[in-house]
Design an enzyme around this catalytic site. Structure first.
Site, PDB file in Angstrom:
ATOM      1  N   HIS A  91     -12.082  -3.632   3.301  1.00 22.37           N
ATOM      2  CA  HIS A  91     -11.633  -3.168   4.622  1.00 22.37           C
ATOM      3  C   HIS A  91     -11.406  -1.654   4.603  1.00 22.37           C
ATOM      4  CE1 HIS A  91      -8.036  -3.200   2.252  1.00 22.37           C
ATOM      5  NE2 HIS A  91      -7.228  -2.914   3.245  1.00 22.37           N
ATOM      6  N   ASP A 115       8.442   8.595   2.162  1.00 26.34           N
ATOM      7  CA  ASP A 115       7.224   8.135   2.811  1.00 26.34           C
ATOM      8  C   ASP A 115       7.127   8.855   4.154  1.00 26.34           C
ATOM      9  OD1 ASP A 115       5.208   6.500   4.075  1.00 26.34           O
ATOM     10  OD2 ASP A 115       5.661   5.008   2.539  1.00 26.34           O
ATOM     11  N   GLN A 131      -6.443  -6.783  -8.509  1.00 25.39           N
ATOM     12  CA  GLN A 131      -7.599  -5.981  -8.057  1.00 25.39           C
ATOM     13  C   GLN A 131      -7.997  -4.879  -9.037  1.00 25.39           C
ATOM     14  OE1 GLN A 131      -8.449  -5.262  -3.876  1.00 25.39           O
ATOM     15  NE2 GLN A 131      -8.445  -3.077  -4.254  1.00 25.39           N
ATOM     16  N   GLY A 163       0.801  -1.217   0.000  1.00 26.36           N
ATOM     17  CA  GLY A 163       0.000   0.000   0.000  1.00 26.36           C
ATOM     18  C   GLY A 163       0.842   1.279   0.000  1.00 26.36           C
ATOM     19  N   HIS A 164       2.142   1.167   0.248  1.00 24.98           N
ATOM     20  CA  HIS A 164       3.042   2.331   0.220  1.00 24.98           C
ATOM     21  C   HIS A 164       3.776   2.388  -1.120  1.00 24.98           C
ATOM     22  CE1 HIS A 164       2.926   3.276   4.626  1.00 24.98           C
ATOM     23  NE2 HIS A 164       2.415   2.060   4.611  1.00 24.98           N
ATOM     24  N   SER A 183      -7.411   0.743  -1.709  1.00 25.34           N
ATOM     25  CA  SER A 183      -8.637   0.090  -2.198  1.00 25.34           C
ATOM     26  C   SER A 183      -9.760   1.109  -2.318  1.00 25.34           C
ATOM     27  CB  SER A 183      -9.058  -1.044  -1.255  1.00 25.34           C
ATOM     28  OG  SER A 183      -8.082  -2.060  -1.277  1.00 25.34           O
ATOM     29  N   ASP A 218      -6.693   3.867   9.999  1.00 24.31           N
ATOM     30  CA  ASP A 218      -7.379   4.837   9.129  1.00 24.31           C
ATOM     31  C   ASP A 218      -8.565   4.233   8.378  1.00 24.31           C
ATOM     32  OD1 ASP A 218      -5.424   3.314   7.679  1.00 24.31           O
ATOM     33  OD2 ASP A 218      -5.799   4.629   5.963  1.00 24.31           O
TER      34      ASP A 218
HETATM   35  N1  UDP Z   1      -4.679  -5.828  -4.000  1.00 28.18           N
HETATM   36  C1  UDP Z   1      -4.512  -6.662  -5.087  1.00 28.18           C
HETATM   37  N2  UDP Z   1      -5.093  -7.900  -5.043  1.00 28.18           N
HETATM   38  C2  UDP Z   1      -5.855  -8.332  -3.999  1.00 28.18           C
HETATM   39  C3  UDP Z   1      -6.032  -7.469  -2.916  1.00 28.18           C
HETATM   40  C4  UDP Z   1      -5.442  -6.213  -2.940  1.00 28.18           C
HETATM   41  O1  UDP Z   1      -3.851  -6.303  -6.059  1.00 28.18           O
HETATM   42  O2  UDP Z   1      -6.325  -9.473  -4.054  1.00 28.18           O
HETATM   43  C5  UDP Z   1      -4.035  -4.480  -4.017  1.00 28.18           C
HETATM   44  C6  UDP Z   1      -5.046  -3.365  -4.132  1.00 28.18           C
HETATM   45  O3  UDP Z   1      -5.303  -3.062  -5.494  1.00 28.18           O
HETATM   46  C7  UDP Z   1      -4.376  -2.212  -3.377  1.00 28.18           C
HETATM   47  C8  UDP Z   1      -3.465  -2.919  -2.372  1.00 28.18           C
HETATM   48  O4  UDP Z   1      -3.384  -4.279  -2.784  1.00 28.18           O
HETATM   49  O5  UDP Z   1      -3.591  -1.442  -4.267  1.00 28.18           O
HETATM   50  C9  UDP Z   1      -4.031  -2.890  -0.974  1.00 28.18           C
HETATM   51  O6  UDP Z   1      -3.854  -1.618  -0.446  1.00 28.18           O
HETATM   52  P1  UDP Z   1      -4.840  -1.016   0.640  1.00 28.18           P
HETATM   53  O7  UDP Z   1      -4.315   0.327   1.014  1.00 28.18           O
HETATM   54  O8  UDP Z   1      -6.232  -1.074   0.170  1.00 28.18           O
HETATM   55  O9  UDP Z   1      -4.768  -2.025   1.852  1.00 28.18           O
HETATM   56  P2  UDP Z   1      -3.524  -2.642   2.675  1.00 28.18           P
HETATM   57  O10 UDP Z   1      -3.119  -3.871   1.943  1.00 28.18           O
HETATM   58  O11 UDP Z   1      -2.438  -1.604   2.707  1.00 28.18           O
HETATM   59  O12 UDP Z   1      -4.144  -2.926   3.984  1.00 28.18           O
END
Ligand code: UDP
Length: 454
Positions: free
Chosen positions: A348, A112, A333, A20-21, A353, A372
């Site tokens: 979530h 970051d 995704q 996510g970063h 997302s 958050d």
């Molecule tokens: N993602 C993906 N496939 C999945 C689930 C998530 O490619 O099956 C990607 C989604 O597109 C997003 C990232 O993983 O870019 C998840 O980032 P988010 O900030 O929503 O959540 P985190 O994983 O940081 O909790």
């Protein structure tokens, strides 16, 4: 040495190493590169190894080699962050020095925001520093007063309000875990982001002005805030960045063929997509309730259940629902959300997302788990009107019936009609922001112009 192209400037981009970063910061790098900026992305060795081929003109430099297993190692979070700072700050300084006498010295470090010491290194080397937040402006704004409150001893969290916004009070603010009596190291780490932020030349957000208008205005009185998102691949927005059709980085291997072939067989707007991102995990009870909802709801579903969660699926669930459901360990995704068959997204509310769903105009069932995500879910339902948050029972779980009700409401109900209309409007506004002369595009040009002055 190969003669450098005539770059306008050189920017080193330093994301923290989670999915996510990395995604939004590398995407921002691609935008800068498309406007004539030389980019060096520095991240962990395991990441640079897997990203070399992914982003064309961008160069990757490893900075740290301690987390190839993805864990925090000896000493928990605290131990990890101490080791990261000790060797990361040395290597970052060395990287900036390495370019000093080259044809392309570094003009700016985009770091970051949670790697606070990076800004000090930039300042020590006389270059500009831009903090990049990978959370929403509102979530960061709502942490800000806590930073003051928690400066000495943990105190009760104050209510926080901004003009034009409903008052943000618990439970709509990020969860601090204060119920435990202390401030967990992760929260301390988050709040530390504000320690030297006053010295940053820019404070950047993967957001866009209209999405968080009042909060952006409020925060711009504190810092030089600029929204530069959404940072989705350009092909989904303005199509002005060459070869930018995916993030180019995945923590897990997506089951792309299986997902897309399956989605291709489904009618428009008929599928419920379920994913809780990379870090959150449903507990066994919530997993059971989700399974109840997906089994009893009449729509087809695509559910991402990570390998670590598979043991919590009800026995035979996959087999018994195979007529209408597909369960995978990770999916592409962006491609899924862009597919016409997807009608709603149970999420979530991780910031990426959320921004992705808004940019694709996909309505949400918001089930935040921590930090958050709680603020994001509140905005999804109450402010942008693009989703519904299921009510939780006394144990904090959303029951199967309640999740099913929210899906039906969105897919077939009257409220769903309005939500779909709002989602389409935000989708257009997201595109507008990154198109030529859109707010994000103008800010990026402004930032680039500032490099010429250094
Ligand atoms: N993602 C993906 N496939 C999945 C689930 C998530 O490619 O099956 C990607 C989604 O597109 C997003 C990232 O993983 O870019 C998840 O980032 P988010 O900030 O929503 O959540 P985190 O994983 O940081 O909790």
């Amino acid at each position: 040495m190969e003669k450098e192209k005539a770059y306008k400037a050189h920017v080193v981009v330093f994301p923290f190493h989670g999915q996510g970063h990395i995604n939004p910061m590398v995407q921002f790098s691609k935008r800068l590169a498309s406007k004539g900026i030389k980019i060096t992305v520095t991240t962990t060795l395991s990441n640079t190894n897997s990203m070399q081929a992914a982003a064309g003109s961008i160069t990757f430099e490893p900075i740290y080699d301690d987390c190839t297993e993805g864990g925090v190692g000896v000493g928990g979070f605290k131990g990890f962050f101490e080791r990261f700072e000790a060797s990361g700050s040395r290597n970052l300084a060395e990287l900036i020095r390495k370019f000093k006498n080259s044809e392309c010295p570094v003009n700016c470090l985009v770091y970051d925001a949670n790697i606070v010491w990076a800004l000090d290194i930039a300042k020590q080397h006389g270059i500009a520093g831009a903090a990049f937040f990978t959370q929403s402006c509102a979530a960061i704004a709502s942490y800000y007063p806590m930073h003051h409150e928690l400066a000495e001893e943990p105190l009760p969290v104050p209510a926080f309000s901004m003009p034009g916004l409903p008052q943000l009070i618990i439970p709509n603010m990020p969860s601090l875990g204060l119920g435990t009596g202390g401030v967990p190291p992760l929260i301390r780490h988050i709040l530390n982001q504000f320690n030297n932020i006053d010295k940053a030349d820019w404070v950047l957000f993967n957001s866009f002005d209209t999405l968080e208008e009042e909060v952006v205005k409020w925060m711009s009185n504190l810092w030089p805030v600029r929204t530069i998102g959404p940072t989705l691949p350009s092909v989904y927005l303005d199509n002005r960045v060459e070869n930018d059709s995916d993030y180019g980085f995945n923590l897990y291997k997506p089951n792309t063929d299986t997902c897309m072939k399956w989605l291709n067989t489904k009618p428009t707007g008929s599928v419920v997509y379920v994913s809780f991102g990379s870090a959150a995990s449903l507990n066994a009870e919530q997993m059971t309730e989700m399974a109840v909802a997906l089994r009893q709801n009449s729509n087809s579903f695509l559910w991402v259940v990570k390998p670590t969660e598979e043991c919590r699926l009800p026995i035979n669930f996959v087999k018994e629902t195979s007529e209408k459901g597909l369960v995978v360990t990770w999916c592409p995704q962006l491609e899924v959300l862009a597919h016409h068959a997807v009608g709603c997204f149970i999420t979530h509310c991780g910031w990426n997302s959320t921004v992705e769903a808004i940019s694709f105009g996909v309505p949400l069932v918001a089930m935040p788990q921590f930090l958050d995500q709680i603020t994001n879910a509140y905005f999804v339902e109450k402010f942008w009107g693009v989703g519904i948050k299921p009510e939780a029972d006394e144990k904090g779980h959303a029951t199967g019936n309640e999740i099913d009700r929210c899906i039906r409401e969105i897919m077939h109900g009257e409220r769903g009609h309005l939500i779909k209309k709002n989602s389409s409007r935000w989708k257009e506004l997201a595109k507008e922001a990154v198109c030529e002369r859109g707010s994000s595009d103008k800010y990026i040009d402004e930032i680039i112009a500032s490099f010429a002055a250094t």
